[in-house]
Design a protein around this motif. Structure first.
Motif, PDB file in Angstrom:
ATOM      1  N   ARG A 152       0.824  -1.191   0.000  1.00  0.00           N
ATOM      2  CA  ARG A 152       0.000   0.000   0.000  1.00  0.00           C
ATOM      3  C   ARG A 152       0.869   1.254   0.000  1.00  0.00           C
ATOM      4  O   ARG A 152       1.992   1.274   0.505  1.00  0.00           O
ATOM      5  N   VAL A 153       0.293   2.330  -0.547  1.00  0.00           N
ATOM      6  CA  VAL A 153       1.030   3.592  -0.634  1.00  0.00           C
ATOM      7  C   VAL A 153       1.345   4.123   0.757  1.00  0.00           C
ATOM      8  O   VAL A 153       2.432   4.665   0.998  1.00  0.00           O
ATOM      9  N   ARG A 154       0.417   3.958   1.692  1.00  0.00           N
ATOM     10  CA  ARG A 154       0.660   4.464   3.044  1.00  0.00           C
ATOM     11  C   ARG A 154       1.863   3.777   3.683  1.00  0.00           C
ATOM     12  O   ARG A 154       2.685   4.441   4.331  1.00  0.00           O
ATOM     13  N   LEU A 155       1.969   2.468   3.483  1.00  0.00           N
ATOM     14  CA  LEU A 155       3.112   1.744   4.041  1.00  0.00           C
ATOM     15  C   LEU A 155       4.408   2.165   3.355  1.00  0.00           C
ATOM     16  O   LEU A 155       5.449   2.327   4.003  1.00  0.00           O
ATOM     17  N   ARG A 156       4.356   2.370   2.045  1.00  0.00           N
ATOM     18  CA  ARG A 156       5.557   2.810   1.325  1.00  0.00           C
ATOM     19  C   ARG A 156       6.005   4.188   1.797  1.00  0.00           C
ATOM     20  O   ARG A 156       7.194   4.447   1.962  1.00  0.00           O
ATOM     21  N   LEU A 157       5.039   5.101   2.000  1.00  0.00           N
ATOM     22  CA  LEU A 157       5.393   6.421   2.494  1.00  0.00           C
ATOM     23  C   LEU A 157       5.970   6.341   3.905  1.00  0.00           C
ATOM     24  O   LEU A 157       6.935   7.050   4.239  1.00  0.00           O
ATOM     25  N   THR A 158       5.397   5.476   4.746  1.00  0.00           N
ATOM     26  CA  THR A 158       5.926   5.311   6.102  1.00  0.00           C
ATOM     27  C   THR A 158       7.364   4.808   6.075  1.00  0.00           C
ATOM     28  O   THR A 158       8.237   5.315   6.795  1.00  0.00           O
ATOM     29  N   LEU A 159       7.625   3.803   5.251  1.00  0.00           N
ATOM     30  CA  LEU A 159       8.988   3.300   5.113  1.00  0.00           C
ATOM     31  C   LEU A 159       9.925   4.375   4.577  1.00  0.00           C
ATOM     32  O   LEU A 159      11.082   4.495   5.013  1.00  0.00           O
ATOM     33  N   LEU A 160       9.432   5.161   3.636  1.00  0.00           N
ATOM     34  CA  LEU A 160      10.260   6.231   3.081  1.00  0.00           C
ATOM     35  C   LEU A 160      10.604   7.268   4.148  1.00  0.00           C
ATOM     36  O   LEU A 160      11.770   7.670   4.281  1.00  0.00           O
ATOM     37  N   TYR A 161       9.577   7.695   4.904  1.00  0.00           N
ATOM     38  CA  TYR A 161       9.846   8.650   5.982  1.00  0.00           C
ATOM     39  C   TYR A 161      10.839   8.062   6.995  1.00  0.00           C
ATOM     40  O   TYR A 161      11.769   8.750   7.440  1.00  0.00           O
ATOM     41  N   GLY A 162      10.656   6.803   7.405  1.00  0.00           N
ATOM     42  CA  GLY A 162      11.538   6.176   8.385  1.00  0.00           C
ATOM     43  C   GLY A 162      12.961   6.063   7.895  1.00  0.00           C
ATOM     44  O   GLY A 162      13.915   6.344   8.629  1.00  0.00           O
ATOM     45  N   VAL A 163      13.126   5.639   6.629  1.00  0.00           N
ATOM     46  CA  VAL A 163      14.472   5.482   6.078  1.00  0.00           C
ATOM     47  C   VAL A 163      15.168   6.839   5.978  1.00  0.00           C
ATOM     48  O   VAL A 163      16.362   6.975   6.294  1.00  0.00           O
ATOM     49  N   LEU A 164      14.420   7.864   5.533  1.00  0.00           N
ATOM     50  CA  LEU A 164      15.024   9.191   5.435  1.00  0.00           C
ATOM     51  C   LEU A 164      15.452   9.708   6.806  1.00  0.00           C
ATOM     52  O   LEU A 164      16.536  10.285   6.964  1.00  0.00           O
ATOM     53  N   PHE A 165      14.610   9.498   7.824  1.00  0.00           N
ATOM     54  CA  PHE A 165      14.982   9.949   9.172  1.00  0.00           C
ATOM     55  C   PHE A 165      16.194   9.162   9.681  1.00  0.00           C
ATOM     56  O   PHE A 165      17.095   9.734  10.287  1.00  0.00           O
TER      57      PHE A 165
END
Length: 391
Positions: A2-15
């Motif tokens: 899901r897009v929400r999970l992908r965005l969450t992973l993206l935010y986490g990896v960037l942080f």
């Protein structure tokens, strides 16, 4: 995923990456600072007093000497400072890593919440679009708020729904008009056959006359079906592209239409100059034939038809002008729609598809179609084709 999970992973990896970089920079800055040790020296002044000098750093300045006992003490102090700094760096690394791990978990949780908040308008639009079907295509998303990417997306979808609604309405009208046009000859065929069956005094001559009428009706239906097929083919798009000499096609069409022009006493003036276009030869020929047929069919006694081809800059054009009954300017656009006639009769065998086929073929070739009502009567039609691409 899901897009929400992908965005969450993206935010986490960037942080996580940004935190690791920040930790590495802090660690390197602290590591290169080095331990600072306070060292002192004593000396005798000319007046017999004692002078004490204190230095902060890893070593004494050049030229400054310590007594042996003080030098050993300074070395021990420096070694102790190094061990303390190494322990401090280790604690800094461990504690920063723990803090980074904790903040990474918090960042993932916050990223999940933020992604849900960002995607909520999209989910609302998705649910609204899923509810829209052919029966309620008139509904719109009508998203309010600031002009941002989501608002632009919603407005684009609303525009698409508007065009789809117009296309569906046009399709419904087209089907209704086609059914009406087909019903008339079928009704006439049934009446002729019924008359031949129930007439007790029917003769061979009456049968022959009715069969001739049936043949005329059948030919009319065949022309209608052929026109519908051409219209559907042109609206589907081009299956092949070839280099076509527009002037040669125009000459062939005018040569085939010459007997009809003589029968109607029409004066045909042709100014055919070389004009090369790219497209489907069969469809382009049908476009020229429909324009010439329309100009001859909707004319006045002793009328005139003017046909011209040529180039305008890098683009080729076809122009067909005719005399005829006056056409109200507000009716011009309607004549380009299927089954639209200036008068609502079809006794001449025309079904109001000629100009709509011309428009569809022109659109398929990305050509500009201009239709203008002449003040003295008739139409002036011009088709401007795109420039031919050279290799």
């Amino acid at each position: 995923m899901r897009v929400r999970l992908r965005l969450t992973l993206l935010y986490g990896v960037l942080f996580l990456l940004s935190g690791a970089v920040l930790l590495a920079i802090t660690y390197l800055l602290v590591a290169h600072s080095g331990p600072n040790v306070a060292m002192s020296t004593t000396s005798t002044t000319p007046s017999g007093g004692r002078s004490v000098s204190i230095y902060l750093g890893e070593s004494l300045p050049a030229g400054v000497q310590l007594p042996e006992a003080e030098r050993r003490i300074a070395e021990a102090v420096r070694e102790q400072a190094r061990r303390q700094q190494a322990e401090m760096m280790h604690q800094l690394l461990v504690q920063s890593g723990v803090a980074l791990a904790i903040m990474s978990v918090l960042a993932a949780v916050l990223g999940w919440l933020v992604a849900g908040r960002v995607l909520r308008p999209l989910q609302t639009m998705t649910h609204s679009i899923q509810r829209i079907s052919a029966r309620n295509v008139y509904e719109r998303l009508a998203v309010t708020g600031p002009r941002d990417e989501l608002k632009n997306l919603a407005d684009t979808v609303d525009g698409l729904l508007g065009r789809l609604e117009a296309a569906l309405d046009s399709h419904k009208r087209f089907v209704a008009n086609a059914a009406h046009e087909l019903r008339t000859p079928l009704t006439l065929e049934h009446a002729l056959l019924e008359e031949a069956v129930i007439d007790p005094d029917a003769t061979a001559d009456s049968f022959r006359e009715q069969f001739e009428q049936l043949m005329a009706v059948s030919e009319q239906q065949a022309r209608l079906l052929e026109s519908l097929l051409v219209l559907a083919t042109s609206e589907r798009g081009l299956d092949r592209l070839e280099s076509v000499e527009l002037s040669e096609l125009t000459r062939d069409v005018l040569r085939a239409a010459d007997p009809e022009a003589r029968r109607q006493d029409l004066a045909v003036a042709a100014e055919v100059r070389p004009a090369r276009v790219t497209g489907d030869p069969a469809l382009i020929e049908r476009l020229v034939a429909n324009l010439v047929d329309n100009a001859m069919s909707h004319n006045v006694p002793d009328g005139r038809v003017e046909v011209a081809t040529g180039t305008e800059g890098a683009r080729s054009f076809l122009s067909v002008t005719n005399t005829g009954p006056p056409v109200p300017p507000e009716m011009v656009d309607q004549l380009l729609s299927p089954f639209q006639r200036l008068n609502r009769t079809a006794d001449d065998g025309h079904h109001g598809l000629g100009l709509s086929i011309v428009q569809s073929i022109a659109a398929a070739h990305s050509a500009d179609l201009t239709v203008r009502a002449r003040p003295e009567g008739g139409l002036a039609i011009r088709v401007l084709f795109p420039a031919v691409e050279t290799e």
